[in-house]
Motif scaffolding. Structure first.
Motif, PDB file in Angstrom:
ATOM      1  N   MET A   1      -9.111  -5.369 -71.810  1.00 50.97           N
ATOM      2  CA  MET A   1      -8.655  -6.956 -71.518  1.00 50.97           C
ATOM      3  C   MET A   1      -8.115  -7.418 -71.876  1.00 50.97           C
ATOM      4  O   MET A   1      -7.607  -6.876 -73.081  1.00 50.97           O
ATOM      5  CB  MET A   1     -10.230  -7.862 -72.371  1.00 50.97           C
ATOM      6  N   LYS A   2      -6.989  -8.024 -71.476  1.00 51.15           N
ATOM      7  CA  LYS A   2      -5.668  -7.875 -71.373  1.00 51.15           C
ATOM      8  C   LYS A   2      -5.973  -9.586 -72.979  1.00 51.15           C
ATOM      9  O   LYS A   2      -5.918  -9.930 -73.418  1.00 51.15           O
ATOM     10  CB  LYS A   2      -4.746  -9.007 -70.749  1.00 51.15           C
ATOM     11  N   ARG A   3      -5.323  -8.838 -74.229  1.00 48.67           N
ATOM     12  CA  ARG A   3      -5.343  -9.810 -75.536  1.00 48.67           C
ATOM     13  C   ARG A   3      -4.689 -11.396 -74.830  1.00 48.67           C
ATOM     14  O   ARG A   3      -3.259 -11.428 -74.608  1.00 48.67           O
ATOM     15  CB  ARG A   3      -4.533  -8.958 -76.393  1.00 48.67           C
ATOM     16  N   VAL A   4      -5.441 -12.365 -75.062  1.00 49.57           N
ATOM     17  CA  VAL A   4      -4.837 -13.785 -75.010  1.00 49.57           C
ATOM     18  C   VAL A   4      -3.825 -13.613 -76.406  1.00 49.57           C
ATOM     19  O   VAL A   4      -3.566 -13.556 -77.454  1.00 49.57           O
ATOM     20  CB  VAL A   4      -6.024 -14.304 -75.378  1.00 49.57           C
ATOM     21  N   ARG A   5      -2.894 -14.073 -75.618  1.00 44.10           N
ATOM     22  CA  ARG A   5      -1.572 -14.539 -76.455  1.00 44.10           C
ATOM     23  C   ARG A   5      -1.814 -16.151 -76.747  1.00 44.10           C
ATOM     24  O   ARG A   5      -1.991 -16.932 -76.073  1.00 44.10           O
ATOM     25  CB  ARG A   5      -0.013 -13.801 -76.438  1.00 44.10           C
ATOM     26  N   LEU A   6      -0.320 -16.689 -78.202  1.00 44.28           N
ATOM     27  CA  LEU A   6      -0.877 -17.937 -78.294  1.00 44.28           C
ATOM     28  C   LEU A   6       0.143 -18.790 -77.399  1.00 44.28           C
ATOM     29  O   LEU A   6      -0.250 -19.833 -77.294  1.00 44.28           O
ATOM     30  CB  LEU A   6       0.497 -17.748 -79.671  1.00 44.28           C
ATOM     31  N   VAL A   7       1.237 -17.981 -76.792  1.00 44.28           N
ATOM     32  CA  VAL A   7       1.765 -19.018 -75.331  1.00 44.28           C
ATOM     33  C   VAL A   7       0.735 -18.986 -74.787  1.00 44.28           C
ATOM     34  O   VAL A   7       0.924 -19.873 -73.924  1.00 44.28           O
ATOM     35  CB  VAL A   7       2.605 -17.603 -74.444  1.00 44.28           C
ATOM     36  N   ASP A   8      -0.521 -18.200 -74.168  1.00 47.62           N
ATOM     37  CA  ASP A   8      -1.680 -18.678 -73.112  1.00 47.62           C
ATOM     38  C   ASP A   8      -2.284 -19.953 -74.004  1.00 47.62           C
ATOM     39  O   ASP A   8      -2.306 -20.534 -73.453  1.00 47.62           O
ATOM     40  CB  ASP A   8      -2.648 -17.289 -73.349  1.00 47.62           C
ATOM     41  N   VAL A   9      -2.454 -19.688 -74.736  1.00 52.78           N
ATOM     42  CA  VAL A   9      -3.012 -20.706 -75.900  1.00 52.78           C
ATOM     43  C   VAL A   9      -2.598 -22.681 -75.338  1.00 52.78           C
ATOM     44  O   VAL A   9      -3.102 -22.806 -74.793  1.00 52.78           O
ATOM     45  CB  VAL A   9      -3.786 -21.149 -77.225  1.00 52.78           C
ATOM     46  N   ALA A  10      -1.180 -22.330 -75.621  1.00 55.27           N
ATOM     47  CA  ALA A  10      -0.224 -23.074 -75.372  1.00 55.27           C
ATOM     48  C   ALA A  10       0.009 -23.801 -74.420  1.00 55.27           C
ATOM     49  O   ALA A  10       0.281 -24.715 -73.792  1.00 55.27           O
ATOM     50  CB  ALA A  10       1.552 -23.184 -76.293  1.00 55.27           C
ATOM     51  N   GLU A  11      -0.544 -22.884 -72.839  1.00 56.23           N
ATOM     52  CA  GLU A  11       0.110 -22.960 -71.749  1.00 56.23           C
ATOM     53  C   GLU A  11      -1.137 -24.089 -71.270  1.00 56.23           C
ATOM     54  O   GLU A  11      -1.890 -24.927 -70.336  1.00 56.23           O
ATOM     55  CB  GLU A  11      -0.261 -21.812 -70.488  1.00 56.23           C
ATOM     56  N   VAL A  12      -2.590 -23.370 -71.225  1.00 59.85           N
ATOM     57  CA  VAL A  12      -3.814 -24.791 -71.306  1.00 59.85           C
ATOM     58  C   VAL A  12      -4.045 -25.346 -71.885  1.00 59.85           C
ATOM     59  O   VAL A  12      -4.947 -26.271 -71.211  1.00 59.85           O
ATOM     60  CB  VAL A  12      -4.626 -22.822 -72.106  1.00 59.85           C
ATOM     61  N   ALA A  13      -3.442 -25.688 -73.227  1.00 61.38           N
ATOM     62  CA  ALA A  13      -3.135 -26.186 -74.151  1.00 61.38           C
ATOM     63  C   ALA A  13      -2.404 -27.669 -73.478  1.00 61.38           C
ATOM     64  O   ALA A  13      -2.458 -29.222 -73.873  1.00 61.38           O
ATOM     65  CB  ALA A  13      -3.345 -26.901 -75.333  1.00 61.38           C
ATOM     66  N   GLY A  14      -1.259 -27.525 -72.841  1.00 63.64           N
ATOM     67  CA  GLY A  14      -0.405 -28.071 -72.424  1.00 63.64           C
ATOM     68  C   GLY A  14       0.621 -29.004 -73.600  1.00 63.64           C
ATOM     69  O   GLY A  14       1.274 -29.570 -73.907  1.00 63.64           O
ATOM     70  N   VAL A  15       0.782 -28.132 -74.808  1.00 61.66           N
ATOM     71  CA  VAL A  15       1.659 -28.348 -75.618  1.00 61.66           C
ATOM     72  C   VAL A  15       2.258 -26.833 -76.087  1.00 61.66           C
ATOM     73  O   VAL A  15       2.566 -25.879 -75.399  1.00 61.66           O
ATOM     74  CB  VAL A  15       0.417 -28.552 -77.024  1.00 61.66           C
ATOM     75  N   SER A  16       3.428 -27.469 -76.804  1.00 65.82           N
ATOM     76  CA  SER A  16       4.236 -26.130 -77.855  1.00 65.82           C
ATOM     77  C   SER A  16       3.669 -24.991 -78.557  1.00 65.82           C
ATOM     78  O   SER A  16       2.383 -25.191 -78.862  1.00 65.82           O
ATOM     79  CB  SER A  16       5.753 -26.307 -78.533  1.00 65.82           C
TER      80      SER A  16
END
Length: 352
Positions: A1-16
């Protein structure tokens, strides 16, 4: 399973990614709505912060280690829960390590095995000595628990076992008991707990003007309830006169209760039985068990207080703290006579 990255969370949340980082590291200056969105994205994706990266940014991992002799011993199980709950209130998670009291395992706790993984260690040593701890303990903040080694360089939290045992004896003496046994001494026991409780048992008798009888100090084959019950059974069959028993822990007391029942001896009318640690065992024995009650909440909160101060930069000499203890009175001893003075500052509290 691909590791979830900080940038992935930012993209889903619509924030930096900076905002996500601020939320992950619990920085206070984040708008509530942004924090809610980021947390929702974290929960949705199952994001887990990389501890190495977190340590690089904050200097901390948010993790502490708890090293105890036995995970399944009732006392350590209950204390571990108290420590985990107190740690959570301070935004720390706990890794639990079992040493089984083995010297090599206790050495490993201090030999940088957790370096970089945890911010500090709470450690209940059994076999390792004070000098070894002083030599092996380097950079990771450390707080010691229990009755063992107390190097001057380390923080240490415990109850006064000698005083607690003396008070337990005085409690039974106040009920008119005069043939009080100590259960018990285990061959090759390397713990300090038994020694201190046996010392307090003798102190309580001597202070009451009674000579300790070696025949009332019962030898036990091992640390099981079965072995403690066998020790009581053998003593009774030898004709040893006993009207009260102070036990080194609640497991021993449970064995004593079973031995008395098998011998047809009423508890507490014939023999009063007093345990130690005030674990859940005592609520469900028949009769329910009177027990010396260390303040586990105070042990946990004091240990975490000292540890977090170390983590935050305190570098002073070791601080040794004695936390309160009491006596939880149940059915295995009679109620407290009104004329019996309670130990100063530690009133006995009847419990269901």
């Amino acid at each position: 399973m691909k590791r979830v990255r900080l940038v992935d969370v930012a993209e889903v949340a619509g924030v930096s990614t900076k905002t996500v980082s601020n939320v992950v590291h619990d920085y206070p200056h984040v708008a509530p709505e942004l924090r809610r969105r980021v947390q929702a994205a974290i929960d949705k994706l199952g994001y887990r912060p990389n501890l190495t990266a977190r340590r690089l940014v904050t200097g901390k991992t948010g993790m502490i280690a708890l090293a105890i002799p036995e995970i399944d011993h009732p006392y350590f199980s209950e204390l571990s829960r108290q420590i985990a709950e107190e740690a959570a209130r301070r935004n720390y998670r706990v890794i639990i390590e079992q040493t089984l009291g083995k010297l090599e395992a206790e050495h490993a706790v201090l030999e940088d095995r957790e370096a970089g993984l945890v911010d500090g260690i709470i450690f209940h040593p059994v076999s390792i000595g004070a000098l070894s701890i002083a030599k092996l303990h380097h950079d990771t903040p450390l707080v010691l628990l229990g009755e063992g080694a107390m190097p001057a360089t380390s923080d240490h939290v415990m109850i006064d076992n000698v005083a607690a045992a003396a008070e337990a004896v005085q409690f039974l003496l106040g009920q008119g008991r005069r043939r009080i046994a100590f259960l018990g001494v285990v061959e090759d026991d390397v713990t300090f707990s038994t020694d201190k409780r046996l010392l307090g048992y003798q102190q309580g008798l001597i202070e009451a003007g009674l000579d300790p009888d070696p025949g009332l100090v019962l030898s036990v084959q091992d640390f099981s309830s079965e072995a403690s019950g066998e020790a009581v059974r053998a003593a009774l069959e030898r004709g040893v006169s006993i009207d009260g028993i102070v036990c080194r822990d609640d497991k021993f007391a449970a064995g004593a209760l079973r031995a008395c029942a098998a011998a047809g001896i009423s508890v507490p009318d014939g023999i009063a039985v007093l345990g130690w640690d005030d674990t859940a065992i005592g609520k469900y024995t028949t009769p329910s068990l009177t027990s010396v009650a260390p303040d586990k909440s105070a042990l946990a909160s004091t240990a975490l207080e000292l540890l977090t101060e170390r983590i935050d930069g305190f570098r002073g000499v070791g601080r040794h703290r004695i936390v309160p203890h009491g006596l939880t009175i149940r059915q295995s001893t009679p109620s407290v006579p009104s004329e019996l003075p309670m130990p100063q500052g530690e009133p006995a509290v009847p419990s269901a």
